[in-house]
Design an enzyme around this catalytic site. Structure first.
Site, PDB file in Angstrom:
ATOM      1  N   ARG A   1      -2.385  21.621 -14.354  1.00 50.95           N
ATOM      2  CA  ARG A   1      -1.474  20.543 -14.754  1.00 50.95           C
ATOM      3  C   ARG A   1      -1.876  19.917 -16.090  1.00 50.95           C
ATOM      4  NH1 ARG A   1       1.474  15.707 -11.282  1.00 50.95           N
ATOM      5  NH2 ARG A   1       2.592  14.916 -13.096  1.00 50.95           N
TER       6      ARG A   1
ATOM      7  N   LYS B   1       3.378  11.292 -11.592  1.00 49.36           N
ATOM      8  CA  LYS B   1       2.445  10.474 -12.390  1.00 49.36           C
ATOM      9  C   LYS B   1       3.122   9.143 -12.653  1.00 49.36           C
ATOM     10  CE  LYS B   1      -0.668  13.359 -15.162  1.00 49.36           C
ATOM     11  NZ  LYS B   1      -1.054  13.780 -16.534  1.00 49.36           N
TER      12      LYS B   1
ATOM     13  N   LYS C   1       8.069  22.364 -14.588  1.00 54.36           N
ATOM     14  CA  LYS C   1       7.250  21.228 -14.134  1.00 54.36           C
ATOM     15  C   LYS C   1       7.014  21.308 -12.627  1.00 54.36           C
ATOM     16  CE  LYS C   1       5.804  16.637 -14.769  1.00 54.36           C
ATOM     17  NZ  LYS C   1       5.822  15.383 -15.498  1.00 54.36           N
TER      18      LYS C   1
ATOM     19  N   HIS D   1      -0.904  10.004 -27.628  1.00 54.24           N
ATOM     20  CA  HIS D   1      -1.209   8.698 -27.025  1.00 54.24           C
ATOM     21  C   HIS D   1      -2.010   7.824 -27.993  1.00 54.24           C
ATOM     22  CE1 HIS D   1      -0.556   9.961 -22.529  1.00 54.24           C
ATOM     23  NE2 HIS D   1       0.559   9.744 -23.171  1.00 54.24           N
TER      24      HIS D   1
ATOM     25  N   GLU E   1       9.528  16.850 -25.562  1.00 53.93           N
ATOM     26  CA  GLU E   1       8.941  17.315 -24.290  1.00 53.93           C
ATOM     27  C   GLU E   1       9.583  18.633 -23.848  1.00 53.93           C
ATOM     28  OE1 GLU E   1       6.251  15.846 -23.018  1.00 53.93           O
ATOM     29  OE2 GLU E   1       6.446  13.651 -22.944  1.00 53.93           O
TER      30      GLU E   1
ATOM     31  N   GLU F   1      -3.789  17.110 -11.237  1.00 52.77           N
ATOM     32  CA  GLU F   1      -4.393  17.482 -12.528  1.00 52.77           C
ATOM     33  C   GLU F   1      -5.881  17.812 -12.423  1.00 52.77           C
ATOM     34  OE1 GLU F   1      -2.894  15.272 -16.085  1.00 52.77           O
ATOM     35  OE2 GLU F   1      -4.925  15.526 -16.844  1.00 52.77           O
TER      36      GLU F   1
ATOM     37  N   HIS G   1      -0.714  15.349 -26.183  1.00 51.34           N
ATOM     38  CA  HIS G   1      -0.790  13.957 -25.724  1.00 51.34           C
ATOM     39  C   HIS G   1      -2.075  13.240 -26.108  1.00 51.34           C
ATOM     40  CE1 HIS G   1       2.819  15.096 -23.594  1.00 51.34           C
ATOM     41  NE2 HIS G   1       2.957  13.881 -23.099  1.00 51.34           N
TER      42      HIS G   1
ATOM     43  N   HIS H   1       7.368   7.735 -27.459  1.00 52.90           N
ATOM     44  CA  HIS H   1       6.447   8.692 -26.834  1.00 52.90           C
ATOM     45  C   HIS H   1       6.716  10.120 -27.323  1.00 52.90           C
ATOM     46  CE1 HIS H   1       3.869  10.514 -23.813  1.00 52.90           C
ATOM     47  NE2 HIS H   1       4.879  11.282 -23.437  1.00 52.90           N
TER      48      HIS H   1
ATOM     49  N   ASN I   1      -0.185  18.221 -20.741  1.00 48.21           N
ATOM     50  CA  ASN I   1      -0.649  17.170 -21.636  1.00 48.21           C
ATOM     51  C   ASN I   1      -0.741  17.657 -23.090  1.00 48.21           C
ATOM     52  OD1 ASN I   1      -2.795  14.539 -21.852  1.00 48.21           O
ATOM     53  ND2 ASN I   1      -1.331  14.531 -20.176  1.00 48.21           N
TER      54      ASN I   1
ATOM     55  N   ARG J   1       0.805  -1.243   0.000  1.00 51.27           N
ATOM     56  CA  ARG J   1       0.000   0.000   0.000  1.00 51.27           C
ATOM     57  C   ARG J   1       0.830   1.282   0.000  1.00 51.27           C
ATOM     58  NH1 ARG J   1      -2.926  -2.841   3.984  1.00 51.27           N
ATOM     59  NH2 ARG J   1      -4.641  -4.010   3.051  1.00 51.27           N
TER      60      ARG J   1
HETATM   61  N1  LIG Z   1       5.207  10.203 -15.610  1.00 45.19           N
HETATM   62  C1  LIG Z   1       5.299  11.233 -16.421  1.00 45.19           C
HETATM   63  O1  LIG Z   1       5.040  12.373 -16.058  1.00 45.19           O
HETATM   64  C2  LIG Z   1       5.754  10.998 -17.837  1.00 45.19           C
HETATM   65  C3  LIG Z   1       6.147  12.079 -18.613  1.00 45.19           C
HETATM   66  C4  LIG Z   1       6.593  11.843 -19.909  1.00 45.19           C
HETATM   67  C5  LIG Z   1       6.677  10.542 -20.378  1.00 45.19           C
HETATM   68  N2  LIG Z   1       6.308   9.517 -19.587  1.00 45.19           N
HETATM   69  C6  LIG Z   1       6.463   8.133 -20.039  1.00 45.19           C
HETATM   70  O2  LIG Z   1       7.849   7.899 -20.226  1.00 45.19           O
HETATM   71  C7  LIG Z   1       8.028   6.888 -21.199  1.00 45.19           C
HETATM   72  C8  LIG Z   1       9.077   7.323 -22.197  1.00 45.19           C
HETATM   73  O3  LIG Z   1      10.301   7.500 -21.508  1.00 45.19           O
HETATM   74  P1  LIG Z   1      11.695   7.470 -22.285  1.00 45.19           P
HETATM   75  O4  LIG Z   1      11.594   8.298 -23.490  1.00 45.19           O
HETATM   76  O5  LIG Z   1      12.726   7.746 -21.274  1.00 45.19           O
HETATM   77  O6  LIG Z   1      11.745   5.970 -22.822  1.00 45.19           O
HETATM   78  P2  LIG Z   1      12.450   4.659 -22.234  1.00 45.19           P
HETATM   79  O7  LIG Z   1      12.345   4.586 -20.799  1.00 45.19           O
HETATM   80  O8  LIG Z   1      11.928   3.526 -23.042  1.00 45.19           O
HETATM   81  O9  LIG Z   1      13.974   4.891 -22.600  1.00 45.19           O
HETATM   82  C9  LIG Z   1      14.339   5.005 -23.959  1.00 45.19           C
HETATM   83  C10 LIG Z   1      15.410   3.971 -24.366  1.00 45.19           C
HETATM   84  O10 LIG Z   1      16.688   4.416 -23.907  1.00 45.19           O
HETATM   85  C11 LIG Z   1      17.301   3.401 -23.101  1.00 45.19           C
HETATM   86  N3  LIG Z   1      18.135   4.120 -22.160  1.00 45.19           N
HETATM   87  C12 LIG Z   1      17.758   4.706 -21.005  1.00 45.19           C
HETATM   88  N4  LIG Z   1      18.774   5.428 -20.513  1.00 45.19           N
HETATM   89  C13 LIG Z   1      19.814   5.274 -21.363  1.00 45.19           C
HETATM   90  C14 LIG Z   1      21.125   5.787 -21.407  1.00 45.19           C
HETATM   91  N5  LIG Z   1      21.562   6.679 -20.515  1.00 45.19           N
HETATM   92  N6  LIG Z   1      21.945   5.409 -22.416  1.00 45.19           N
HETATM   93  C15 LIG Z   1      21.491   4.555 -23.379  1.00 45.19           C
HETATM   94  N7  LIG Z   1      20.243   4.058 -23.405  1.00 45.19           N
HETATM   95  C16 LIG Z   1      19.415   4.438 -22.413  1.00 45.19           C
HETATM   96  C17 LIG Z   1      16.153   2.633 -22.564  1.00 45.19           C
HETATM   97  O11 LIG Z   1      16.538   1.358 -22.133  1.00 45.19           O
HETATM   98  C18 LIG Z   1      15.215   2.592 -23.779  1.00 45.19           C
HETATM   99  O12 LIG Z   1      15.637   1.621 -24.684  1.00 45.19           O
HETATM  100  C19 LIG Z   1       6.666   6.648 -21.826  1.00 45.19           C
HETATM  101  O13 LIG Z   1       6.132   5.462 -21.319  1.00 45.19           O
HETATM  102  C20 LIG Z   1       5.869   7.835 -21.385  1.00 45.19           C
HETATM  103  O14 LIG Z   1       4.492   7.541 -21.301  1.00 45.19           O
HETATM  104  C21 LIG Z   1       5.852   9.718 -18.332  1.00 45.19           C
HETATM  105  O1  LIG Z   2       3.103  15.334 -15.821  1.00 43.78           O
HETATM  106  C1  LIG Z   2       2.080  15.488 -16.490  1.00 43.78           C
HETATM  107  O2  LIG Z   2       1.025  15.875 -15.984  1.00 43.78           O
HETATM  108  C2  LIG Z   2       2.077  15.180 -17.928  1.00 43.78           C
HETATM  109  O3  LIG Z   2       1.017  15.158 -18.557  1.00 43.78           O
HETATM  110  C3  LIG Z   2       3.397  14.907 -18.572  1.00 43.78           C
HETATM  111  C4  LIG Z   2       3.314  14.094 -19.843  1.00 43.78           C
HETATM  112  O4  LIG Z   2       4.454  14.430 -20.615  1.00 43.78           O
HETATM  113  C5  LIG Z   2       3.368  12.593 -19.613  1.00 43.78           C
HETATM  114  O5  LIG Z   2       3.498  11.922 -20.844  1.00 43.78           O
HETATM  115  C6  LIG Z   2       2.263  11.982 -18.786  1.00 43.78           C
HETATM  116  O6  LIG Z   2       2.570  10.663 -18.448  1.00 43.78           O
HETATM  117  C7  LIG Z   2       0.955  11.935 -19.524  1.00 43.78           C
HETATM  118  O7  LIG Z   2      -0.029  11.751 -18.580  1.00 43.78           O
HETATM  119  P1  LIG Z   2      -1.432  11.071 -18.869  1.00 43.78           P
HETATM  120  O8  LIG Z   2      -2.231  11.453 -17.666  1.00 43.78           O
HETATM  121  O9  LIG Z   2      -1.969  11.660 -20.139  1.00 43.78           O
HETATM  122  O10 LIG Z   2      -1.193   9.619 -18.986  1.00 43.78           O
HETATM  123 ZN   LIG Z   3       4.676  13.061 -22.270  1.00 46.71          ZN
END
Ligand SMILES: NC(=O)c1ccc[n+]([C@@H]2O[C@H](COP(=O)([O-])OP(=O)(O)OC[C@H]3O[C@@H](n4cnc5c(N)ncnc54)[C@H](O)[C@@H]3O)[C@@H](O)[C@H]2O)c1
Ligand SMILES: O=C(O)C(=O)C[C@@H](O)[C@H](O)[C@H](O)COP(=O)(O)O
Ligand SMILES: [Zn+2]
Length: 359
Positions: free
Chosen positions: A240, A142, A226, A251, A184, A236, A247, A264, A244, A120
């Site tokens: 916030r 998130k 951010k 998405h 981004e 959100e 997105h 992404h 998006n 939890r």
């Molecule tokens: N939580 C949030 O607020 C938020 C915001 C934006 C995106 N996201 C999510 O993040 C994800 C995308 O993240 P990403 O673009 O980092 O992709 P990812 O995590 O898949 O990383 C991209 C690639 O680079 C590799 N990699 C990572 N670090 C490396 C390094 N230093 N050197 C070489 N290779 C490396 C990874 O293994 C992968 O193959 C999506 O799922 C998206 O939905 C979340």
């Molecule tokens: O932090 C946020 O809020 C964002 O929307 C950042 C986005 O870049 C990110 O991809 C986020 O994961 C998208 O959120 P979602 O709620 O549309 O899944």
């Molecule tokens: Zn994003």
């Protein structure tokens, strides 16, 4: 060293940005009140950075275990998450452990969600190693996994306790992944800060060359924006949603093309151009601003038009499931001018059809 604080009362935490932090970050762990850490990474990042990360964490006197997951967006699933829970249980981790996410946004989102759920809720630390994760996903809490029917559909808000960014890790990032992170970065300029957008235009070549000062400034500015937005609206309910931008379209592209085929950031780049074109259609944005957005994204070799064969009929089922939908109405984020975005809920399907099925 740069420090940015995400101000969320008792859930506040620092973001530390420093070259070499993967080796020198131990001091920041002193306030993490736990003796056991589970570092979760993937098979690409592990050979590059896991050993150094474990050595740094273990130097604090804490016990450090590891788990290496398969790589890629296609593995951002409940099944993979279950593997994290199994490893934690097999190790006998109790509530006084913390999880550590070492990797990009996929690892960060999954480990964050695992931390939100395990017994939890346990603390977690983000050690982002991609540009995208450093400027966006590691900050703000998130966390989620994908569902075949939609991106990030199963998740929770769960803030990290600490974010450690070592910009040296970007040296090993493939060019395509760097570009995806730039999408981004550019997003913040469009939705929040016109001066930052202009700075990105004028420092385009420095950023393409990954010149450290330029990169450091871009990462810091994104984290500042951010942190400011998240501090105002953690879950959100309002402002916030602007983060998006692009997105709802993006998405849809990721899900429709099969997770991992479009990155992404690539999908968001195209989605931001679609949002800008729609804003132009509504007479919000002039053609020059749309051209500037398109040109900056293209400078980083990001895609700016929808995948072949993807029109209104393919986009709309995904868009109707978007998490921002309220009362059955789509809510889109559109740029009002360069540097300011707004939530719009009265775009009609006819207007979307005009955008997505041109000619
Ligand atoms: N939580 C949030 O607020 C938020 C915001 C934006 C995106 N996201 C999510 O993040 C994800 C995308 O993240 P990403 O673009 O980092 O992709 P990812 O995590 O898949 O990383 C991209 C690639 O680079 C590799 N990699 C990572 N670090 C490396 C390094 N230093 N050197 C070489 N290779 C490396 C990874 O293994 C992968 O193959 C999506 O799922 C998206 O939905 C979340
Ligand atoms: O932090 C946020 O809020 C964002 O929307 C950042 C986005 O870049 C990110 O991809 C986020 O994961 C998208 O959120 P979602 O709620 O549309 O899944
Ligand atoms: Zn994003």
């Amino acid at each position: 060293m740069e420090r940015i604080d995400v101000e969320l009362g008792q859930r506040s935490y620092p973001i530390i940005i420093q070259a070499g932090l993967l080796d020198s970050g131990a001091q920041w762990l002193s306030e993490i009140n736990t003796k056991r850490l589970l570092v979760v990474t993937n098979e690409v990042v592990a050979p590059l950075y896991l050993e150094r990360c474990v050595a740094m964490l273990a130097s604090t006197g804490k016990t450090v275990d590891t788990l290496v997951l398969p790589d890629g967006e296609a593995h951002k699933t409940l099944t993979t998450l279950d593997g994290i829970f199994s490893r934690a249980l097999e190790l006998g981790l109790s509530r006084d452990c913390a999880l550590v996410a070492l990797g990009g946004g996929v690892i960060g989102d999954m480990v964050g969600f695992a931390a939100a759920c395990y017994q939890r809720g346990v603390p977690f630390i983000q050690i982002p190693t991609t540009l995208l994760a450093q400027v966006d996903s590691s900050v703000g809490g998130k966390t989620a996994v994908n569902h075949p029917l939609g991106k990030n559909m199963i998740g929770a808000f769960h803030q990290p306790s600490l974010v450690l960014m070592d910009i040296n890790t970007l040296a090993t990032l493939p060019a395509r992944e760097f570009a995806a992170g730039m999408a981004e970065v550019i997003k913040y300029g469009i939705l929040w800060d016109a001066d930052f957008f202009a700075w990105l235009e004028s420092h385009r070549d420095d950023l393409l060359a990954q010149q450290p000062e330029a990169l450091n400034y871009a990462i810091r500015r994104c984290c500042e924006i951010k942190a400011e937005v998240v501090a105002q609206d953690e879950t959100e309910q309002g402002v916030r949603a602007l983060l998006n931008l692009g997105h709802t379209f993006g998405h849809a592209i990721e899900a429709e093309q099969g997770y991992g085929n479009w990155l992404h950031g690539e999908a968001v780049a195209t989605g931001m151009v679609q949002a800008a074109e729609l804003a132009q259609q509504l007479d919000w944005l002039d053609a020059e601003a749309v051209d500037r957005i398109r040109a900056l994204l293209q400078a980083f070799e990001l895609p700016v038009s929808a995948p072949e064969g993807m029109g209104f009929d393919q986009f709309i089922p995904h868009m109707r499931r978007d998490k921002k939908v309220l009362d059955g109405r789509l809510r889109l984020i559109l740029p009002r001018t360069l540097g300011r975005a707004e939530v719009v809920s009265d775009v009609t399907e006819a207007q979307l059809q005009q955008l997505l099925d041109p000619s």
